[in-house]
Write a protein that holds these residues in place. Structure first.
Motif, mmCIF file in Angstrom:
data_model
loop_
_atom_site.group_PDB
_atom_site.id
_atom_site.type_symbol
_atom_site.label_atom_id
_atom_site.label_comp_id
_atom_site.label_asym_id
_atom_site.label_seq_id
_atom_site.Cartn_x
_atom_site.Cartn_y
_atom_site.Cartn_z
ATOM 1 N N HIS A 1 0.858 -1.176 0.000
ATOM 2 C CA HIS A 1 0.000 0.000 0.000
ATOM 3 C C HIS A 1 0.902 1.236 0.000
ATOM 4 C CE1 HIS A 1 -3.435 -2.559 1.008
ATOM 5 N NE2 HIS A 1 -2.613 -3.157 1.866
ATOM 6 N N LEU A 2 0.487 2.279 -0.714
ATOM 7 C CA LEU A 2 1.318 3.468 -0.887
ATOM 8 C C LEU A 2 0.485 4.726 -0.771
ATOM 9 C CD1 LEU A 2 3.968 4.908 -1.843
ATOM 10 C CD2 LEU A 2 3.188 4.469 -4.188
ATOM 11 N N THR A 3 1.032 5.716 -0.099
ATOM 12 C CA THR A 3 0.460 7.054 -0.117
ATOM 13 C C THR A 3 1.594 8.039 -0.335
ATOM 14 O OG1 THR A 3 -1.030 8.608 0.980
ATOM 15 C CG2 THR A 3 0.523 7.446 2.386
ATOM 16 N N LEU A 4 1.304 9.106 -1.074
ATOM 17 C CA LEU A 4 2.295 10.128 -1.427
ATOM 18 C C LEU A 4 1.749 11.504 -1.099
ATOM 19 C CD1 LEU A 4 3.104 8.881 -5.047
ATOM 20 C CD2 LEU A 4 4.430 8.404 -2.983
ATOM 21 N N SER A 5 2.672 12.431 -0.833
ATOM 22 C CA SER A 5 2.281 13.821 -0.635
ATOM 23 C C SER A 5 3.490 14.701 -0.902
ATOM 24 C CB SER A 5 1.779 14.035 0.811
ATOM 25 O OG SER A 5 1.249 15.328 0.949
ATOM 26 N N HIS A 6 3.243 15.955 -1.242
ATOM 27 C CA HIS A 6 4.344 16.912 -1.364
ATOM 28 C C HIS A 6 3.841 18.304 -1.016
ATOM 29 C CE1 HIS A 6 2.701 17.602 -5.430
ATOM 30 N NE2 HIS A 6 2.837 16.300 -5.618
ATOM 31 N N ASP A 7 4.710 19.038 -0.315
ATOM 32 C CA ASP A 7 4.398 20.402 0.113
ATOM 33 C C ASP A 7 5.675 21.017 0.667
ATOM 34 O OD1 ASP A 7 2.677 22.620 0.616
ATOM 35 O OD2 ASP A 7 2.556 22.041 2.729
ATOM 36 N N GLY A 8 5.795 22.305 0.550
ATOM 37 C CA GLY A 8 6.916 23.010 1.160
ATOM 38 C C GLY A 8 8.276 22.547 0.681
ATOM 39 N N GLY A 9 8.363 22.134 -0.574
ATOM 40 C CA GLY A 9 9.651 21.722 -1.126
ATOM 41 C C GLY A 9 10.068 20.299 -0.813
ATOM 42 N N MET A 10 9.193 19.547 -0.168
ATOM 43 C CA MET A 10 9.499 18.157 0.180
ATOM 44 C C MET A 10 8.411 17.231 -0.363
ATOM 45 S SD MET A 10 12.331 18.327 1.897
ATOM 46 C CE MET A 10 12.495 16.731 2.664
ATOM 47 N N ALA A 11 8.817 16.018 -0.700
ATOM 48 C CA ALA A 11 7.874 14.972 -1.099
ATOM 49 C C ALA A 11 8.007 13.834 -0.093
ATOM 50 C CB ALA A 11 8.173 14.478 -2.508
ATOM 51 N N MET A 12 6.880 13.205 0.228
ATOM 52 C CA MET A 12 6.844 12.159 1.236
ATOM 53 C C MET A 12 6.126 10.940 0.687
ATOM 54 S SD MET A 12 4.642 10.488 3.614
ATOM 55 C CE MET A 12 3.194 11.409 3.309
ATOM 56 N N ALA A 13 6.580 9.765 1.095
ATOM 57 C CA ALA A 13 5.899 8.516 0.756
ATOM 58 C C ALA A 13 5.825 7.647 1.999
ATOM 59 C CB ALA A 13 6.651 7.777 -0.347
ATOM 60 N N PHE A 14 4.724 6.919 2.103
ATOM 61 C CA PHE A 14 4.537 5.964 3.183
ATOM 62 C C PHE A 14 4.125 4.645 2.555
ATOM 63 C CE2 PHE A 14 2.220 3.689 6.450
ATOM 64 C CZ PHE A 14 3.024 3.876 7.551
ATOM 65 N N CYS A 15 4.794 3.573 2.944
ATOM 66 C CA CYS A 15 4.529 2.229 2.427
ATOM 67 C C CYS A 15 4.136 1.292 3.573
ATOM 68 C CB CYS A 15 5.776 1.681 1.728
ATOM 69 S SG CYS A 15 5.657 -0.053 1.229
ATOM 70 N N LEU A 16 3.102 0.515 3.339
ATOM 71 C CA LEU A 16 2.698 -0.538 4.258
ATOM 72 C C LEU A 16 2.716 -1.841 3.476
ATOM 73 C CD1 LEU A 16 1.345 -1.500 6.981
ATOM 74 C CD2 LEU A 16 -0.821 -1.184 5.778
ATOM 75 N N LEU A 17 3.485 -2.807 3.952
ATOM 76 C CA LEU A 17 3.504 -4.135 3.353
ATOM 77 C C LEU A 17 2.676 -5.053 4.252
ATOM 78 C CD1 LEU A 17 7.225 -4.570 2.218
ATOM 79 C CD2 LEU A 17 5.231 -3.951 0.851
ATOM 80 N N GLU A 18 1.743 -5.734 3.627
ATOM 81 C CA GLU A 18 0.790 -6.558 4.365
ATOM 82 C C GLU A 18 0.811 -7.982 3.805
ATOM 83 O OE1 GLU A 18 -3.915 -5.989 5.407
ATOM 84 O OE2 GLU A 18 -3.227 -5.336 3.443
ATOM 85 N N THR A 19 0.770 -8.972 4.700
ATOM 86 C CA THR A 19 0.686 -10.360 4.260
ATOM 87 C C THR A 19 -0.791 -10.773 4.275
ATOM 88 O OG1 THR A 19 1.002 -11.180 6.515
ATOM 89 C CG2 THR A 19 2.951 -11.028 5.136
ATOM 90 N N ALA A 20 -1.127 -11.693 3.378
ATOM 91 C CA ALA A 20 -2.491 -12.212 3.350
ATOM 92 C C ALA A 20 -2.740 -12.974 4.643
ATOM 93 C CB ALA A 20 -2.677 -13.123 2.138
ATOM 94 N N PRO A 21 -3.977 -12.903 5.174
ATOM 95 C CA PRO A 21 -4.254 -13.585 6.436
ATOM 96 C C PRO A 21 -3.994 -15.089 6.395
ATOM 97 C CG PRO A 21 -6.083 -12.156 5.803
ATOM 98 C CD PRO A 21 -5.113 -12.164 4.662
ATOM 99 N N ASP A 22 -4.164 -15.711 5.222
ATOM 100 C CA ASP A 22 -3.979 -17.167 5.138
ATOM 101 C C ASP A 22 -2.599 -17.560 4.638
ATOM 102 O OD1 ASP A 22 -4.384 -16.159 2.629
ATOM 103 O OD2 ASP A 22 -5.726 -17.754 1.974
ATOM 104 N N ALA A 23 -1.705 -16.589 4.428
ATOM 105 C CA ALA A 23 -0.357 -16.910 3.951
ATOM 106 C C ALA A 23 0.454 -17.485 5.094
ATOM 107 C CB ALA A 23 0.325 -15.667 3.386
ATOM 108 N N SER A 24 1.226 -18.519 4.798
ATOM 109 C CA SER A 24 2.038 -19.111 5.871
ATOM 110 C C SER A 24 3.488 -18.815 5.684
ATOM 111 C CB SER A 24 1.821 -20.614 5.932
ATOM 112 O OG SER A 24 1.788 -21.199 4.669
#
Length: 138
Positions: free
Chosen positions: A115-138
């Protein structure tokens, strides 16, 4: 279940300098994947001048790569090429990851959703990443 999280900031001016310098086209090809280069009009000899909006988007895409590497727990020394980690936009405009090469294989082997979200303001760009495993993955 959460596999990992990552966040990164990138100065837009730094990205603008990297892309506009004498080695800007080579930098773009090394760092950005085909979909990113096409969306940002980067890395081609006839590419238009870099606009502030495109520089901000490029900085956000770069931050997305580093955020992913942090979430994966590998950092830049890991087995992935930056161009294999693409930040693309869905038809809705929402950002998403697209992986290729060893990165795609690594994500698939671990049954991860990124999952990814991006933003930029004030001369900076930001990204946030969430890695998620499937509930049934072993």
């Amino acid at each position: 279940m959460i596999f990992g999280i990552g966040c990164d900031l990138c100065a837009i001016s730094r990205m603008e300098k990297s892309l506009s310098g004498p080695h800007g086209a080579a930098f773009a090809r090394r760092v950005f994947g085909p979909a990113e280069r096409a969306a940002l009009a980067l890395g081609q000899p006839d590419s238009p001048a870099l606009t502030p909006r495109r520089a901000a988007s490029a900085a956000a895409d770069f931050a997305a790569k580093e955020a992913f590497l942090k979430a994966a727990g590998t950092g830049l020394a890991g087995p992935f090429a930056l161009a294999e980690i693409e930040a693309v936009r869905l038809d809705s405009g929402a950002p998403a990851y697209r992986f290729s090469g060893r990165t795609a294989e690594w994500v698939a082997r671990r049954h991860l959703t990124a999952h990814l979200t991006l933003s930029h303001d004030g001369g900076m760009a930001m990204a946030f990443c969430l890695l998620e495993t499937a509930p049934d993955a072993s």
